[in-house]
Scaffold this active site. Structure first.
Site, PDB file in Angstrom:
ATOM      1  N   VAL A 108       4.986  31.674  27.111  1.00  0.00           N
ATOM      2  CA  VAL A 108       4.603  30.756  26.035  1.00  0.00           C
ATOM      3  C   VAL A 108       3.735  29.620  26.563  1.00  0.00           C
ATOM      4  CG1 VAL A 108       5.454  29.129  24.297  1.00  0.00           C
ATOM      5  CG2 VAL A 108       6.660  31.293  24.682  1.00  0.00           C
TER       6      VAL A 108
ATOM      7  N   ASP B  14       5.326  23.260  36.207  1.00  0.00           N
ATOM      8  CA  ASP B  14       6.354  24.271  36.388  1.00  0.00           C
ATOM      9  C   ASP B  14       7.010  24.049  37.750  1.00  0.00           C
ATOM     10  OD1 ASP B  14       6.799  27.296  34.896  1.00  0.00           O
ATOM     11  OD2 ASP B  14       7.668  27.015  36.878  1.00  0.00           O
TER      12      ASP B  14
ATOM     13  N   ARG C 194       4.333  30.289  41.286  1.00  0.00           N
ATOM     14  CA  ARG C 194       3.702  30.541  39.988  1.00  0.00           C
ATOM     15  C   ARG C 194       2.514  29.611  39.796  1.00  0.00           C
ATOM     16  NH1 ARG C 194       2.422  33.557  35.546  1.00  0.00           N
ATOM     17  NH2 ARG C 194       2.718  32.482  33.577  1.00  0.00           N
TER      18      ARG C 194
ATOM     19  N   THR D 139      15.008  29.988  26.379  1.00  0.00           N
ATOM     20  CA  THR D 139      16.348  29.755  25.816  1.00  0.00           C
ATOM     21  C   THR D 139      17.101  31.080  25.810  1.00  0.00           C
ATOM     22  OG1 THR D 139      15.276  29.886  23.635  1.00  0.00           O
ATOM     23  CG2 THR D 139      15.885  27.707  24.439  1.00  0.00           C
TER      24      THR D 139
ATOM     25  N   THR E 139      12.762  28.387  21.213  1.00  0.00           N
ATOM     26  CA  THR E 139      13.536  28.888  20.079  1.00  0.00           C
ATOM     27  C   THR E 139      14.983  28.419  20.190  1.00  0.00           C
ATOM     28  OG1 THR E 139      12.140  30.855  19.964  1.00  0.00           O
ATOM     29  CG2 THR E 139      14.266  30.948  18.838  1.00  0.00           C
TER      30      THR E 139
ATOM     31  N   CYS F 214      13.296  37.764  22.713  1.00  0.00           N
ATOM     32  CA  CYS F 214      13.257  37.196  21.359  1.00  0.00           C
ATOM     33  C   CYS F 214      14.239  37.876  20.421  1.00  0.00           C
ATOM     34  CB  CYS F 214      11.835  37.295  20.806  1.00  0.00           C
ATOM     35  SG  CYS F 214      10.631  36.272  21.684  1.00  0.00           S
TER      36      CYS F 214
ATOM     37  N   ARG G 157      12.581  41.465  30.764  1.00  0.00           N
ATOM     38  CA  ARG G 157      13.746  40.708  30.298  1.00  0.00           C
ATOM     39  C   ARG G 157      14.546  41.496  29.260  1.00  0.00           C
ATOM     40  NH1 ARG G 157      10.902  35.186  28.545  1.00  0.00           N
ATOM     41  NH2 ARG G 157       9.442  36.747  27.739  1.00  0.00           N
TER      42      ARG G 157
END
Length: 429
Positions: free
Chosen positions: A20, A38, A43, A92, A127, A267, A338
């Protein structure tokens, strides 16, 4: 002075540069001075070299904003103190018992709280269930910064709608829901996003409404897919092809065409648990969402049992069989592993044989080993043939495989995704 009043030009910091955050940072950097933050130093280093391991952005897309110095990424908290608009895009996830794990979000909030100044705005994209932003995050911002909410700093919420691997519905093309802690903040957040997205915005009347709107997007899809998965189980038991049934039913003008499948990722398979838990706090038992989650969670094992059944019918000895699993990511043409349900297929089949090869040209070998303890192949083993092949993920590379050369004389080819030609498969979900 504050960006909310329009006295100061936005200086943006995007915290958490994952699926995101990085596309969002790149988008804002096309118009505003933007810094990405981050804690993962490797990364950050790769991003600054123009490499996105998530494959959401090309090296050209990254280099175009890095080379002109409109986007700088860092792991140094001191470097983000000059921002006045902080956008938090923390993950999340859920815990092992499927309860919400807010710690990554709260830790990102603590980080921002350390650098927050008067007049700043903090916008959340993560979220969450309704109430998290104002009930969980704002108190931390106040405590760490010693500033007062809606007097010294302000908060907005604009839920992410990133679909990993989707090059059509990108952050700049989708409609963004926006909201703010005061009417003026809501106007600022809405105008900020509207200035960079071509898909427009929808200003929600409150942060809680915006939070709720996001979580039901994925809960609705979870329920719909669960219904199709239940139909697949019913029609498989009746020896009726589910895809044929769907094609016939879809000829009616108001039939919503969906297909069964594995529900993984960060998600659809996670977000409903946030609303499920919060609903029970208010004394509401969300039976449909709970049942949908249970059914969708069971589909990996169901696929494995279907493969075993078909092998037995063909007279193929399951014990010690040589099996090829095509794909381990949670969706096609994307490296995201994931919560992938292909692991459930693997685990169920491993009860019968250790001779299982997983081929996935998209997944990261080291990451799969670290997360799941499973070895994968980045190239298809040459000259090997299998007793069963499970087309679990519809990567583009799998559409042109020579399946005939991969099959032993007796072999089951099971198509989870329903995208292979009917004539070469022995079963599909």
């Amino acid at each position: 002075m504050s960006v909310v009043t329009g006295n100061i030009e936005p200086r943006i910091c995007v915290c958490c540069l994952g699926y995101v955050g990085l596309p969002l940072a790149r988008l804002f950097a096309q118009k505003y001075q933007t810094i990405g933050f981050d804690t993962n130093e490797k990364r950050v280093e790769k991003i600054m070299q123009g490499v996105d391991d998530n494959k959401e952005l090309s090296s050209e897309q990254l280099s175009s904003v890095i080379s002109n110095k409109y986007l700088t990424c860092t792991s140094d908290i001191e470097a983000i103190k000059g921002a006045n608009t902080y956008i938090i895009a923390a993950p999340t996830p859920v815990n092992k018992d499927n309860t919400p794990d807010l710690e990554p979000l709260l830790e990102a909030t603590r980080t921002v709280g350390k650098v927050l100044s008067k007049g700043d705005v903090v916008i959340y994209e993560s979220t969450v269930y309704p109430g998290v932003t104002e009930e969980e995050c704002v108190p931390i911002l106040e405590e760490v910064s010693t500033l007062k909410y809606n007097e010294d700093f302000f908060v907005g919420y604009s839920p992410e709608r990133i679909n990993p691997g989707d090059k059509e519905h990108t952050v700049e093309t989708i409609c963004k829901v926006t909201s703010g802690s005061t009417p003026e903040t809501a106007d600022y957040v809405d105008a900020l996003y509207k200035s960079v997205v071509v898909g427009g915005t929808h200003k929600a009347p409150s942060i809680r409404v915006a939070e709720a709107s996001k979580i039901i997007e994925n809960a609705q899809r979870d329920v719909n897919i669960a219904f199709m998965n239940e139909l697949a189980k019913i029609f498989n038991a009746m020896d009726i092809d589910t895809q044929d049934v769907i094609e016939a039913a879809a000829t009616k003008w108001n039939f919503i065409k969906m297909t069964p499948g594995l529900v993984g990722g960060h998600c659809i398979s996670v977000d409903p648990y946030y609303l499920i838990q919060k609903a029970q706090v208010y004394g509401v038992m969300p039976h449909i969402m709970q049942a949908s989650r249970r059914l969708n969670e069971s589909m990996g094992n169901y696929v494995a049992q279907r493969v075993i059944t078909l092998m037995n019918r063909r007279g193929i000895l399951v014990r010690g069989a040589k099996i090829l699993l095509l794909g381990i990511t949670f969706k096609e043409n994307c490296p995201d592993i994931r919560n992938t349900k292909v692991v459930d297929i693997y685990s169920a089949l491993k009860e019968y044989t250790d001779d299982i090869c997983i081929y996935d040209p998209w997944a990261n070998e080291a990451e799969v080993m670290k997360v799941y303890g499973i070895k994968i192949e980045k190239r298809l083993p040459e000259g090997e043939a299998f007793d069963a092949i499970v087309h679990a993920v519809s990567h583009k590379e799998f559409q042109s495989l020579d399946y005939a050369s991969l099959r032993r004389q007796s072999c089951i080819l099971y198509d989870v995704k329903g995208t292979l030609p009917r004539g070469i498969i022995d079963g599909r979900l």
